[in-house]
Design an enzyme around this catalytic site. Structure first.
Site, PDB file in Angstrom:
ATOM      1  CD  GLU A   1      -2.574  -1.228   0.445  1.00 56.90           C
ATOM      2  OE1 GLU A   1      -3.334  -0.043  -0.320  1.00 56.90           O
ATOM      3  OE2 GLU A   1      -3.608  -2.362  -0.157  1.00 56.90           O
TER       4      GLU A   1
ATOM      5  CB  CYS B   1      -1.512   7.063   1.011  1.00 54.99           C
ATOM      6  SG  CYS B   1      -2.954   5.651   2.132  1.00 54.99           S
TER       7      CYS B   1
ATOM      8  CD  GLU C   1       2.528  10.383  -0.834  1.00 58.63           C
ATOM      9  OE1 GLU C   1       3.926   9.600  -0.589  1.00 58.63           O
ATOM     10  OE2 GLU C   1       1.697   9.943  -0.507  1.00 58.63           O
TER      11      GLU C   1
HETATM   12  P1  NAD Z   1       7.927   5.220   3.925  1.00 57.22           P
HETATM   13  O1  NAD Z   1       8.427   4.184   3.273  1.00 57.22           O
HETATM   14  O2  NAD Z   1       9.394   5.775   4.797  1.00 57.22           O
HETATM   15  O3  NAD Z   1       8.215   3.880   5.746  1.00 57.22           O
HETATM   16  C1  NAD Z   1       7.820   2.627   5.769  1.00 57.22           C
HETATM   17  C2  NAD Z   1       7.645   1.724   6.864  1.00 57.22           C
HETATM   18  O4  NAD Z   1       9.208   1.422   5.885  1.00 57.22           O
HETATM   19  C3  NAD Z   1       8.694   2.300   7.992  1.00 57.22           C
HETATM   20  O5  NAD Z   1       8.254   0.921   8.944  1.00 57.22           O
HETATM   21  C4  NAD Z   1      10.181   2.096   7.977  1.00 57.22           C
HETATM   22  O6  NAD Z   1      10.766   2.071   8.625  1.00 57.22           O
HETATM   23  C5  NAD Z   1       9.677   1.278   6.746  1.00 57.22           C
HETATM   24  N1  NAD Z   1      11.147   0.872   5.764  1.00 57.22           N
HETATM   25  C6  NAD Z   1      11.827   1.715   5.396  1.00 57.22           C
HETATM   26  N2  NAD Z   1      12.962   1.747   4.268  1.00 57.22           N
HETATM   27  C7  NAD Z   1      13.053  -0.330   4.625  1.00 57.22           C
HETATM   28  C8  NAD Z   1      13.112  -0.969   4.246  1.00 57.22           C
HETATM   29  N3  NAD Z   1      14.520  -0.556   3.180  1.00 57.22           N
HETATM   30  N4  NAD Z   1      12.982  -2.230   3.781  1.00 57.22           N
HETATM   31  C9  NAD Z   1      11.512  -2.168   5.207  1.00 57.22           C
HETATM   32  N5  NAD Z   1      11.405  -1.624   6.014  1.00 57.22           N
HETATM   33  C10 NAD Z   1      10.940  -0.230   5.102  1.00 57.22           C
HETATM   34  O7  NAD Z   1       7.253   5.248   4.812  1.00 57.22           O
HETATM   35  P2  NAD Z   1       6.200   6.576   5.654  1.00 57.22           P
HETATM   36  O8  NAD Z   1       7.281   7.810   5.943  1.00 57.22           O
HETATM   37  O9  NAD Z   1       6.589   6.050   7.116  1.00 57.22           O
HETATM   38  O10 NAD Z   1       5.178   6.871   5.069  1.00 57.22           O
HETATM   39  C11 NAD Z   1       4.268   7.027   4.419  1.00 57.22           C
HETATM   40  C12 NAD Z   1       4.249   6.760   2.999  1.00 57.22           C
HETATM   41  O11 NAD Z   1       3.640   6.031   3.282  1.00 57.22           O
HETATM   42  C13 NAD Z   1       3.776   7.758   2.015  1.00 57.22           C
HETATM   43  O12 NAD Z   1       4.393   7.555   1.088  1.00 57.22           O
HETATM   44  C14 NAD Z   1       1.946   7.295   2.351  1.00 57.22           C
HETATM   45  O13 NAD Z   1       1.304   8.285   0.615  1.00 57.22           O
HETATM   46  C15 NAD Z   1       2.168   5.655   2.651  1.00 57.22           C
HETATM   47  N6  NAD Z   1       1.362   5.121   2.857  1.00 57.22           N
HETATM   48  C16 NAD Z   1       0.431   4.726   2.065  1.00 57.22           C
HETATM   49  C17 NAD Z   1      -1.061   4.018   2.150  1.00 57.22           C
HETATM   50  C18 NAD Z   1      -1.530   2.922   1.843  1.00 57.22           C
HETATM   51  O14 NAD Z   1      -2.687   2.778   2.001  1.00 57.22           O
HETATM   52  N7  NAD Z   1      -1.769   2.947   0.619  1.00 57.22           N
HETATM   53  C19 NAD Z   1      -1.342   4.464   3.650  1.00 57.22           C
HETATM   54  C20 NAD Z   1      -0.377   5.410   4.564  1.00 57.22           C
HETATM   55  C21 NAD Z   1       0.518   6.015   4.030  1.00 57.22           C
END
Ligand code: NAD
Length: 491
Positions: free
Chosen positions: A250, A284, A383
Site C-alpha cells: 500500500e 496517502c 507526493e
Molecule cells: P516509509 O516508506 O518511509 O516507511 C514505511 C515503513 O517502512 C516504516 O516502518 C519504515 O521503517 C520501513 N522501511 C523503510 N525502509 C525500509 C526498507 N528498506 N526495508 C524494510 N522496511 C523499510 O513511509 P512512511 O514515511 O512511514 O509513510 C508515508 C508513506 O506511506 C507515504 O508515501 C504514504 O502515501 C504511504 N502510505 C500509504 C498508505 C496506503 O494505504 N496506500 C497508507 C498510509 C501511508
C-alpha cells in the site's frame, strides 16, 4: 508513558541490541522516551518465535469459534484501553486527539471485529463437474508474515494487516515506523493480555534500512505486507523476491480532487479542505491536487484560502485542535522545501508556505496551497505528504480527467458534481483504486482498497485479505473405486 520501547518476542519484552533512538513528541520536540532498535539478532529471534508458534503452537490449528473468541476479546480490551492508546498515538504522531479518539479508534477496534466476523462466513469451494471426483478447495494459513507499518496512522494501518493476518491463522512479526513506536508497543501487550498465545504477534522496532530490511530479507518470512512510500515499496518488493515471498504493497498517492461547476459548492469546499488538511495533511489518500473548473475557480480559491487561514493549529492534545505539527523534523524540512520548488517552477503561493507562527517549538507548518500553471510541476507530480495543496484550473471535464490521470500514482480520486452524467463519466475514466463522489475520505473497510500504478500492489478488504493471507489447497477424492491403468502389469 513507556520510558523505553523494546521488542516483544515470544510473549516477552526483549532488549534491542541496536542503537538507541530518541522518541520525540512533535508538538514540543521534547524527548519523551527511548527506542531500543532491534538488530539482526532480535529480528531473527522474532521470526524464529513466529515460526515456532506457527509450526507447534495452538493458533493455526485452533477451531474458528475459539480463534474468533480471542479476536473479540482483543477488540474489547483495546476498547477498554482506547484512551491510553489514543494518547500514545497522539504523542507518537502529533495528530489531533479528536481525530484519533474518533475515526482511528473505530478503525482499530473495527479491524478485529470485522476479521473475527469474516471467519464465521469463511468457506471453501467444491467442484463436482467430473462426477467421478469430489474436488474441494480449502483455505489454510500461509505461515510467518512480516508486517511493516508507516507513521501517519500507526494503530489503524498496522491492524489493517495484523487483524486479517492472525485471524486467518498466521503468525507475524510487526515492525512499526521508528518515528511512532509507542502506541503499537502498548497494543501488542494488550493483545497478549486478552489471551493471544505467545509468539503469534512479535514486535521489532527500528529504522527501515536496518530492522525493516533484516525482516524482509529473512528467509523464514513467508509473506510481506507493507504500507509506506513508493520508493521503499520497490526496495521491499525486490528484497522479498529473494525468498519468493508474496508481497502486498500500500503505497503513496497524489490524488486529484475534481471540483466541477455542477458541484454543491459549499460541500465541495468543505470536502476539499478535509481531503488535504486532515490528519495534519499526512495521508496517502489526500486530495493533494485540487482541480477546479474555470467558471468557479476565483470564488473557490478565495474561499479555500480564507478557510485554510482559519484552521486552528495547536496542541494536538487539545480537543479543539484542528491541525497539529508534522510528525518529525526531516519530514517538516521536506515539506518546507516544496515551497521553493513550487516558486522556482512558476507556481503562485496562495496561502501558508512557512513554519506556523506562535509556536516556540514543534514541527508546525501552515496549511499551504499553491496555484500551479501546469500538471507537469513537481508539486503536482510528487507526493509531498503534508498540508500542501496544488490547485489547478481546467475548462472541460475531459481535460480534468486527463490531468487527474497524468500521474504515476493511482490511489484515490475525488469528484464533486450533482450531475449524473458528469459523475458516471468521471468515475468510469479515473484510473484510481478508490473514487469518491461528493464525499472525502470514507473507508468501507470490507471493500477493496489499494492503488493502481505506483500506488500499490494488492488490496486491503475482506476478500483480498483472505486471498493474500491464506493458501488455497485443492484436494481431490474419487467417488467410488477407480479403475486405474496398470503400468507394468502386462496387458
Ligand atoms: P516509509 O516508506 O518511509 O516507511 C514505511 C515503513 O517502512 C516504516 O516502518 C519504515 O521503517 C520501513 N522501511 C523503510 N525502509 C525500509 C526498507 N528498506 N526495508 C524494510 N522496511 C523499510 O513511509 P512512511 O514515511 O512511514 O509513510 C508515508 C508513506 O506511506 C507515504 O508515501 C504514504 O502515501 C504511504 N502510505 C500509504 C498508505 C496506503 O494505504 N496506500 C497508507 C498510509 C501511508
Amino acid at each position: 508513558m513507556p520510558e523505553r520501547v523494546r521488542c516483544f518476542i515470544g510473549g516477552k519484552s526483549v532488549a534491542g541490541t541496536g542503537i538507541e533512538i530518541p522518541i520525540i513528541y512533535p508538538a514540543t520536540e521534547d524527548v519523551i522516551g527511548t527506542l531500543e532498535e532491534a538488530a539482526a539478532a532480535e529480528v531473527d529471534a522474532a521470526v524464529t518465535a513466529a515460526r515456532d508458534a506457527f509450526d507447534h503452537g495452538p493458533w493455526p490449528e485452533m477451531g474458528i469459534p475459539r480463534r474468533k473468541e480471542v479476536l473479540l476479546s482483543m477488540r474489547s480490551l483495546l476498547l477498554e484501553n482506547a484512551e491510553e492508546l489514543a494518547v500514545l498515538e497522539c504523542l507518537d504522531t502529533g495528530v489531533p486527539i479528536r481525530t484519533i479518539r474518533g475515526r482511528k479508534m473505530d478503525r482499530l477496534t473495527g479491524n478485529f471485529e470485522l476479521f473475527a466476523e469474516s471467519l464465521s462466513m469463511m468457506a471453501g469451494q467444491t467442484y463436482q463437474q467430473d462426477r467421478k471426483f469430489l474436488t474441494m478447495v480449502t483455505h489454510e494459513p500461509v505461515g510467518v508474515a512480516a508486517l511493516i507499518a508507516p507513521w501517519n496512522s500507526p494503530l489503524s494501518l498496522a491492524t489493517t494487516k495484523l487483524a486479517p493476518c492472525i485471524a486467518y491463522g498466521n503468525t507475524c512479526v510487526l515492525k512499526p515506523s521508528e518515528h511512532t513506536p509507542m502506541a503499537l508497543a502498548r497494543m501488542v501487550e494488550i493483545l497478549h493480555e486478552a489471551g493471544l498465545p505467545d509468539g503469534v504477534v512479535n514486535l521489532v522496532n527500528g529504522r527501515g534500512p536496518v530492522t525493516g530490511a533484516a525482516l524482509v530479507e529473512h528467509p523464514g518470512v513467508d509473506l510481506v505486507s507493507f504500507t509506506g512510500g513508493t520508493e521503499t515499496g520497490r526496495s521491499v518488493m525486490s528484497s522479498a523476491a529473494g525468498n519468493l515471498a508474496p508481497v502486498a504493497l500500500e503505497l503513496g498517492g497524489k490524488s486529484a480532487n475534481i471540483i466541477t461547476e455542477t458541484a454543491d459548492f459549499e460541500q465541495a469546499l468543505d470536502g476539499a479542505l478535509l481531503a488535504i488538511y486532515s490528519n495534519n495533511g499526512q495521508q496517502c489518500l489526500a486530495g493533494s491536487r485540487i482541480l477546479v473548473q474555470r467558471s468557479l475557480a476565483d470564488r473557490f480559491i478565495e474561499r479555500f484560502v480564507e478557510r485554510a487561514r482559519q484552521i486552528r493549529l495547536g496542541d494536538p492534545m487539545d480537543p479543539d485542535c484542528e491541525m497539529g505539527p508534522l510528525a518529525f523534523r526531516e519530514h517538516f524540512e521536506k515539506v518546507l522545501s516544496y515551497v521553493d520548488i513550487a516558486r522556482a517552477e512558476g507556481a503562485e503561493l496562495l496561502v501558508g508556505g512557512k513554519r506556523a507562527e506562535g509556536f516556540e517549538a514543534g514541527y508546525y507548518f501552515e496549511p499551504t496551497a499553491v496555484l500551479a500553471p501546469s500538471n507537469g510541476l513537481r508539486v503536482c507530480q510528487e507526493e509531498i505528504f503534508g498540508p500542501f495543496a496544488a490547485i489547478q484550473v481546467y475548462d472541460s471535464l475531459e481535460e480534468a480527467i486527463a490531468i487527474a490521470n497524468d500521474t504515476e500514482f493511482g490511489l484515490a480520486a475525488y469528484v464533486w458534481s450533482e450531475d449524473l452524467h458528469t459523475i458516471t463519466r468521471a468515475t468510469q475514466a479515473l484510473r484510481a483504486g478508490t473514487v469518491w463522489v461528493n464525499t472525502p475520505l470514507v473507508r468501507e473497510v470490507r471493500a477493496p482498497f489499494g492503488g493502481y500504478k505506483s500506488s500499490g500492489v494488492g488490496r486491503d478488504g475482506v476478500r483480498d485479505c483472505l486471498d493474500f493471507f491464506t493458501e488455497q489447497k485443492t484436494t481431490q477424492i474419487p467417488v467410488g473405486k477407480l479403475s486405474l491403468a496398470r503400468l507394468g502389469a502386462g496387458s
